[in-house]
Design a protein around this motif. Sequence first.
Motif, PDB file in Angstrom:
ATOM      1  N   GLN A  47      -2.699   0.390   1.479  1.00 45.79           N
ATOM      2  CA  GLN A  47      -4.025   0.042   0.961  1.00 45.79           C
ATOM      3  C   GLN A  47      -4.013  -1.301   0.233  1.00 45.79           C
ATOM      4  O   GLN A  47      -4.938  -2.106   0.398  1.00 45.79           O
ATOM      5  N   ALA A  48      -2.962  -1.578  -0.538  1.00 39.26           N
ATOM      6  CA  ALA A  48      -2.891  -2.873  -1.246  1.00 39.26           C
ATOM      7  C   ALA A  48      -2.803  -4.029  -0.249  1.00 39.26           C
ATOM      8  O   ALA A  48      -3.168  -5.156  -0.571  1.00 39.26           O
ATOM      9  N   ARG A  49      -2.337  -3.738   0.952  1.00 38.03           N
ATOM     10  CA  ARG A  49      -2.268  -4.769   2.006  1.00 38.03           C
ATOM     11  C   ARG A  49      -3.430  -4.634   2.983  1.00 38.03           C
ATOM     12  O   ARG A  49      -3.446  -5.300   4.013  1.00 38.03           O
ATOM     13  N   ASP A  50      -4.357  -3.746   2.673  1.00 32.14           N
ATOM     14  CA  ASP A  50      -5.548  -3.497   3.509  1.00 32.14           C
ATOM     15  C   ASP A  50      -5.181  -3.219   4.965  1.00 32.14           C
ATOM     16  O   ASP A  50      -5.862  -3.653   5.886  1.00 32.14           O
ATOM     17  N   GLU A  51      -4.119  -2.437   5.158  1.00 31.19           N
ATOM     18  CA  GLU A  51      -3.685  -2.138   6.534  1.00 31.19           C
ATOM     19  C   GLU A  51      -4.590  -1.115   7.214  1.00 31.19           C
ATOM     20  O   GLU A  51      -4.549  -0.970   8.432  1.00 31.19           O
ATOM     21  N   TRP A  52      -5.335  -0.355   6.410  1.00 32.13           N
ATOM     22  CA  TRP A  52      -6.245   0.644   7.014  1.00 32.13           C
ATOM     23  C   TRP A  52      -7.681   0.112   7.053  1.00 32.13           C
ATOM     24  O   TRP A  52      -8.586   0.832   7.439  1.00 32.13           O
ATOM     25  N   THR A  53      -7.871  -1.117   6.605  1.00 29.39           N
ATOM     26  CA  THR A  53      -9.163  -1.819   6.510  1.00 29.39           C
ATOM     27  C   THR A  53     -10.119  -1.169   5.494  1.00 29.39           C
ATOM     28  O   THR A  53     -10.026   0.011   5.193  1.00 29.39           O
ATOM     29  N   GLY A  54     -11.037  -1.982   4.993  1.00 30.17           N
ATOM     30  CA  GLY A  54     -12.072  -1.498   4.073  1.00 30.17           C
ATOM     31  C   GLY A  54     -11.628  -1.366   2.629  1.00 30.17           C
ATOM     32  O   GLY A  54     -12.338  -0.756   1.810  1.00 30.17           O
ATOM     33  N   ALA A  55     -10.486  -1.938   2.275  1.00 27.29           N
ATOM     34  CA  ALA A  55      -9.990  -1.768   0.907  1.00 27.29           C
ATOM     35  C   ALA A  55     -10.842  -2.566  -0.088  1.00 27.29           C
ATOM     36  O   ALA A  55     -11.456  -3.574   0.260  1.00 27.29           O
ATOM     37  N   ILE A  56     -10.856  -2.065  -1.331  1.00 24.29           N
ATOM     38  CA  ILE A  56     -11.658  -2.671  -2.394  1.00 24.29           C
ATOM     39  C   ILE A  56     -10.727  -3.353  -3.399  1.00 24.29           C
ATOM     40  O   ILE A  56      -9.766  -2.726  -3.875  1.00 24.29           O
ATOM     41  N   HIS A 250       5.324   4.556  16.130  1.00 24.68           N
ATOM     42  CA  HIS A 250       6.483   5.140  16.796  1.00 24.68           C
ATOM     43  C   HIS A 250       5.997   5.988  17.959  1.00 24.68           C
ATOM     44  O   HIS A 250       4.796   6.117  18.179  1.00 24.68           O
ATOM     45  N   ASP A 251       6.950   6.568  18.677  1.00 28.36           N
ATOM     46  CA  ASP A 251       6.655   7.232  19.943  1.00 28.36           C
ATOM     47  C   ASP A 251       6.370   8.724  19.707  1.00 28.36           C
ATOM     48  O   ASP A 251       7.289   9.522  19.542  1.00 28.36           O
ATOM     49  N   GLU A 273      -1.422   1.210  13.208  1.00 24.24           N
ATOM     50  CA  GLU A 273      -1.860   1.028  14.602  1.00 24.24           C
ATOM     51  C   GLU A 273      -1.862   2.368  15.331  1.00 24.24           C
ATOM     52  O   GLU A 273      -0.980   3.181  15.130  1.00 24.24           O
ATOM     53  N   PRO A 274      -2.832   2.558  16.253  1.00 20.40           N
ATOM     54  CA  PRO A 274      -2.816   3.781  17.063  1.00 20.40           C
ATOM     55  C   PRO A 274      -1.647   3.773  18.039  1.00 20.40           C
ATOM     56  O   PRO A 274      -1.143   2.707  18.397  1.00 20.40           O
ATOM     57  N   ALA A 275      -1.220   4.966  18.471  1.00 19.47           N
ATOM     58  CA  ALA A 275      -0.135   5.066  19.452  1.00 19.47           C
ATOM     59  C   ALA A 275      -0.575   6.028  20.545  1.00 19.47           C
ATOM     60  O   ALA A 275      -1.280   6.993  20.268  1.00 19.47           O
TER      61      ALA A 275
END
Length: 350
Positions: A47-56, A250-251, A273-275
């Motif tokens: 979240q601090a890197r906004d990897e899931w998007t939409g962070a405040i 991952h797989d 990312e989706p897998a």
Amino acid sequence: MPKTSAYAAPAAGEPLVPFQIERREPGPGDVEIDVLFCGVCHSDIHQARDEWTGAIFPMVPGHEIVGRVRRVGRGVERFRPGDLVGVGCMVDSCRTCAPCRQDTEQFCEATAAYTYNGTEMDRVTPTFGGYSTRVVVTERFVLKIPAGLDPAAAAPLLCAGITTYSPLRQWGCKKGDRVGVVGLGGLGHMAVKLAVAMGADVTVFSTSKAKEPDARRLGARAFAETRDPAIFTTLAKRFDLLVDTISAKHDYDAHLGLLRPHGVMVVVGVPPEPAPVSAFSLIMGNRSLAGSLIGGIKETQEMLDFCGTHGIVSDVEVIPIQKINEAYERMLRADVRYRFVIDLASLGEA
Ligand code: NAP
Ligand code: ZN
Ligand code: ZN
């Protein structure tokens, strides 16, 4: 409003820095808590890197909080000044929708008030987490820490503990079940301890061969190094339940092949990312791929009480808050044994 010292990420991906926040005066039903310790969850990094998007931003992370009650507002019945308490991933919810009434506030139809990177239920006031010296939380979302548990080592139970306890319970983990724990980090090492306490025969799947002695010390009967693709053949179709805690892509198909017919793989790790998942991985053996999000407040108290009874806490490396950015880098290298916990005494008073 009382000023409170904190550490915040000023913007996505920037290092955390000292920051001042305001906490409300404890109103009716509120519990004001001096934060003693706060665990560092990989969700804090995402979240601090906004990897899931939409962070405040600015963002004060931290949702594995243990502290002492300082003051209580009018009408608070379950807590008194001096009590050792915990706060997890939520600080409020609507309390009236069906999921809230069924003790699954994490699925509140109005969206729960998450401890940070969210808002209070007024949908205006930003929430700030436990990388701070004080929090004010409504009584219903405050947990009791059982006597006898070390406060620093208990902090990670508030997220890593409940996030792994809940799926083990949901999927009926019991004596003799073959359970695979995938990824031996903060969540993974709690999953091992909890599944072992429930009587399961646990195997750890890890990319880090050096963690094998720890896996066995934690109670696992077997260890499989996933960098060796042969293990996916030798251990195929053996497991009743897999708890997948991996934080990066991952797989999924490779791991699904480890399940016996009707086996379940529960995803709790949240790679940004989706897998892909092949339908064949599921239909061959009527396997299930499931997910699980933290746990409700009632179940979190149940988990804490279970840990109190079994003497279960996290293996922790206690750090001053000034080391938080370094701790993030080490977690990204899977170099954590097995949870960093911030000692908030290092932050001092506002
Ligand atoms: P962590 O302590 O960093 O542990 C993650 C572990 O995953 C690492 O120690 C490593 O274990 C493994 N791993 C990392 N990168 C990998 C890669 N590229 N390939 C294979 N394995 C890899 O993280 P955590 O705090 O336990 O959190 C784990 C995940 O759960 C995060 O995505 C977090 O956001 C999520 N989470 C979800 C919930 C929920 O409600 N579902 C709640 C809390 C956290 P090995 O060294 O053993 O390979
Ligand atoms: Zn967490
Ligand atoms: Zn609700």
